[in-house]
Design an enzyme around this catalytic site. Structure first.
Site, PDB file in Angstrom:
ATOM      1  N   GLU A   1      53.416  46.015  34.614  1.00 17.20           N
ATOM      2  CA  GLU A   1      52.419  46.065  35.690  1.00 17.20           C
ATOM      3  C   GLU A   1      52.898  47.024  36.774  1.00 17.20           C
ATOM      4  OE1 GLU A   1      51.558  42.258  37.447  1.00 17.20           O
ATOM      5  OE2 GLU A   1      49.949  43.039  38.718  1.00 17.20           O
TER       6      GLU A   1
ATOM      7  N   ASP B   1      42.689  37.376  36.730  1.00 18.12           N
ATOM      8  CA  ASP B   1      44.077  37.286  37.164  1.00 18.12           C
ATOM      9  C   ASP B   1      44.237  36.623  38.524  1.00 18.12           C
ATOM     10  OD1 ASP B   1      46.799  37.625  37.419  1.00 18.12           O
ATOM     11  OD2 ASP B   1      46.785  39.797  37.474  1.00 18.12           O
TER      12      ASP B   1
ATOM     13  N   HIS C   1      45.324  32.864  36.807  1.00 23.28           N
ATOM     14  CA  HIS C   1      46.214  31.900  37.456  1.00 23.28           C
ATOM     15  C   HIS C   1      45.303  31.173  38.443  1.00 23.28           C
ATOM     16  CE1 HIS C   1      49.497  34.379  35.876  1.00 23.28           C
ATOM     17  NE2 HIS C   1      48.920  35.429  36.430  1.00 23.28           N
TER      18      HIS C   1
ATOM     19  N   HIS D   1      48.083  43.539  31.519  1.00 21.35           N
ATOM     20  CA  HIS D   1      48.170  44.730  32.385  1.00 21.35           C
ATOM     21  C   HIS D   1      48.447  45.988  31.549  1.00 21.35           C
ATOM     22  CE1 HIS D   1      47.813  42.149  35.791  1.00 21.35           C
ATOM     23  NE2 HIS D   1      48.976  41.554  35.585  1.00 21.35           N
TER      24      HIS D   1
HETATM   25 ZN   LIG Z   1      49.059  37.429  35.928  1.00 25.93          ZN
END
Ligand SMILES: [Zn+2]
Length: 456
Positions: free
Chosen positions: A239, A324, A62, A273
Site C-alpha cells: 500500500e 476499506d 474494517h 491494495h
Molecule cells: Zn485494510
C-alpha cells in the site's frame, strides 16, 4: 432465511455489455431457478423498477473505521499519522460496542447495495492483549452484526504478530496499542481461528495483516491453514512504498515476492491494495491465479498512490473492490475510480470496459470472498439482487443503451432502492427493513468516541 419469490426487473444486467428488458427472476430456497428476459410480470411478482444488478461485494472492510469518517480526512499528515488516530479508536472497542458499530456499518452497506462483505478482522483481544473468556468474542460480534443487518459475511480472521520488519528480517514486537491484535504466535492464531464456526450466510477465511506484521515462517503457517481448508486468504500488500523498501532491504524480495516464496499465492489469494507493484509482482499474481482488491477511495484519501490497473488487465489479474476505511461506502464510486484514476495516470480514456468494472463490484468480489455461487443473475446463483433507480436526479434521462455507463460513472449509493439477499427483501424503497441506519450510526459512533475521551 432463504426465500421463494418471483421478481420482475424493468431492466437487468445479466453479464453482457447491455442490460436486458423485462426479466423475470424465479427464486426457490434463496437460489435463482429461472431467468426469463422479455416477459410480462406474472401475478404476484415483486416489481423492481430501474436496473437490477447482482448484489455488490465489498471485498475489504474494517467495520470500526466507519467511526473515523469526517474526523481524519481534512488535516495534513500521512498514512502513518492517520494510523495513530485509528489506533486510539481501536483501543476502546469491546464486543458490545463493536457489535453496535458493525451492525450500523453493515446496515449502511446494505443501503448501498452491498450484499456480501469481507471483514478483515484483527481486533481480537482485550486492550492489554489478554484473550477474552470467549477467545472469539470480537469475531463473534462481527458475525452477529452481519446476521442482524442481513448481508453475507466472510470473516477474514487476521494474523497480526509484529509492528515492523527489522533490518535483519525479524519482526519487531507489537507496540502497546497493537497488543490486542496479536495472538502471540501463528500457532495460537490458528488455534483460535479454527474455533470459528460457520452458518448459512457466514463463512470464514484467513488474512495475513501484511509483511510488516507477520514474519515469513508465520506467513507459511497462515497459508497452510487456509489452503488445507480451501479458504480465501487475503493480505495488505504494497500500500505504501516504505513497506516495499523495508521488505527488499530485509529479504531481498518485494512483499508479493515474499508472499510467493512462503506459499501464500494461489487462486484463493487476494492482494489488497497492490498499489506499488511492478511487472514482476503482477506476473507472480497472474501465474498463481491470484486477484487484487483495490480500495481507490481509501487509497486516494491516504495519499497511497494509484495501482497499475493496465497491468492487471493485460495479465488477467482480476480486480475486486473494497471500501476499506469507509471514508465513504459506495461501490459505484470505487468502480469508476479504477477507470478514472487510470486516466489520470496514463492520459488515456477507456482503459476498462464498463461491464468489467461492474464485474469487479460483483462477481470478482464474491469470488475473492469464497462465494463463487453469488455475484451473477443466472440460474443456480444466489438470489442477491440490487436495483438502482433510473429516475433520480443523477440518473434521470439515461437511455437504455447508456444505463451501465450511467450506473458506473454517475450513480451513487443513494440511488439504490431495493436490495434482495437470498430472495429476501432487506432494503425496500431505500430503507432498511429493521435498522434505522443513520440513527444507529450516530449512536454507535458517539459511544466509541466518548469512550476515547474518557480513556485519555
Ligand atoms: Zn485494510
Amino acid at each position: 432465511v432463504a426465500a421463494d419469490a418471483v421478481f420482475h426487473c424493468e431492466l437487468a444486467w445479466l453479464g453482457g455489455e447491455q442490460p436486458v428488458a423485462d426479466v423475470r427472476v424465479d427464486v426457490a430456497g434463496g437460489v435463482i431457478t429461472g431467468v426469463v428476459p422479455g416477459t410480462d410480470a406474472p401475478p404476484g411478482a415483486v416489481r423492481l423498477t430501474g436496473v437490477t444488478l447482482p448484489g455488490l461485494a465489498n471485498a475489504h472492510s474494517h467495520a470500526f473505521h466507519r467511526a473515523l469518517r469526517g474526523r481524519t480526512h481534512a488535516g495534513p499528515g500521512t498514512f502513518w499519522t492517520w494510523r495513530d488516530e485509528m489506533y486510539r479508536l481501536a483501543s476502546v472497542l469491546d464486543p458490545d460496542s463493536y457489535f453496535r458499530l458493525a451492525r450500523a456499518t453493515f446496515g449502511e452497506m446494505l443501503l448501498a447495495g452491498i450484499t456480501c462483505v469481507g471483514e478483515f478482522h484483527y481486533v481480537h483481544h482485550a486492550p492489554d492483549g489478554t484473550p477474552y473468556a470467549e477467545p472469539n468474542a470480537m469475531g463473534n460480534a462481527i458475525v452477529a452484526a452481519a446476521g442482524e443487518a442481513g448481508l453475507r459475511l466472510t470473516l477474514l480472521d487476521t494474523c497480526y504478530l509484529g509492528s515492523a520488519i527489522a533490518p535483519d528480517g525479524r519482526l519487531q514486537p507489537v507496540r502497546p496499542e497493537q497488543r490486542r491484535f496479536s495472538d502471540g504466535d501463528v500457532h495460537r492464531w490458528a488455534e483460535r481461528a479454527s474455533q470459528l464456526g460457520e452458518q448459512p450466510g457466514h463463512r470464514v477465511g484467513a488474512a495475513v495483516h501484511s509483511v510488516r506484521a507477520v514474519d515469513p515462517a508465520s506467513i507459511a503457517g497462515v497459508a497452510a491453514w487456509a489452503s488445507e481448508r480451501d479458504r480465501p486468504l487475503h493480505a495488505h500488500v504494497s500500500e505504501q512504498p516504505a513497506e516495499n523498501h523495508q521488505c527488499l532491504a530485509a529479504h531481498d524480495l518485494s512483499p508479493i515476492g515474499l508472499l510467493e516464496a512462503f506459499g501464500a499465492l494461489s487462486g484463493h489469494f487476494t492482494a489488497v491494495h497492490a498499489t506499488h507493484v511492478d511487472a514482476g509482482d503482477v506476473s507472480l499474481l497472474a501465474s498463481a491465479g491470484a486477484g487484487v482488491c483495490m480500495c481507490p477511495t481509501t487509497e486516494r484519501e491516504l495519499a497511497d498512490g494509484i495501482a497499475p490497473t493496465d497491468r492487471f488487465r493485460d495479465a488477467g489479474v482480476l480486480v475486486s473492490l473494497g471500501s476499506d476505511s469507509h471514508a465513504m461506502i459506495d461501490l459505484f464510486e470505487e468502480a469508476r475510480a479504477v477507470e478514472l484514476d487510470e486516466r489520470l495516470a496514463t492520459l488515456v480514456r477507456g482503459n476498462h470496459r464498463v461491464d468489467d468494472l461492474l464485474r469487479a463490484a460483483t462477481a470478482h468480489g464474491h469470488a475473492a470472498l469464497g462465494w463463487p455461487e453469488a455475484g451473477a443473475i443466472a440460474v443456480g446463483r444466489r438470489a442477491d439482487l440490487v436495483t438502482v433507480s433510473l429516475r433520480s436526479v443523477r440518473t434521470a434521462g439515461t437511455p437504455p443503451s447508456a444505463v451501465l455507463g450511467a450506473v458506473v460513472f454517475a450513480a451513487s449509493a443513494a440511488d439504490v432502492h431495493d436490495v434482495i439477499v437470498a430472495g429476501e427483501r432487506v432494503v425496500a424503497g431505500g430503507h432498511h427493513r429493521s435498522i434505522d441506519v443513520a440513527g444507529e450510526l450516530a449512536a454507535a459512533i458517539d459511544e466509541v468516541w466518548r469512550a476515547v475521551e474518557q480513556s485519555s
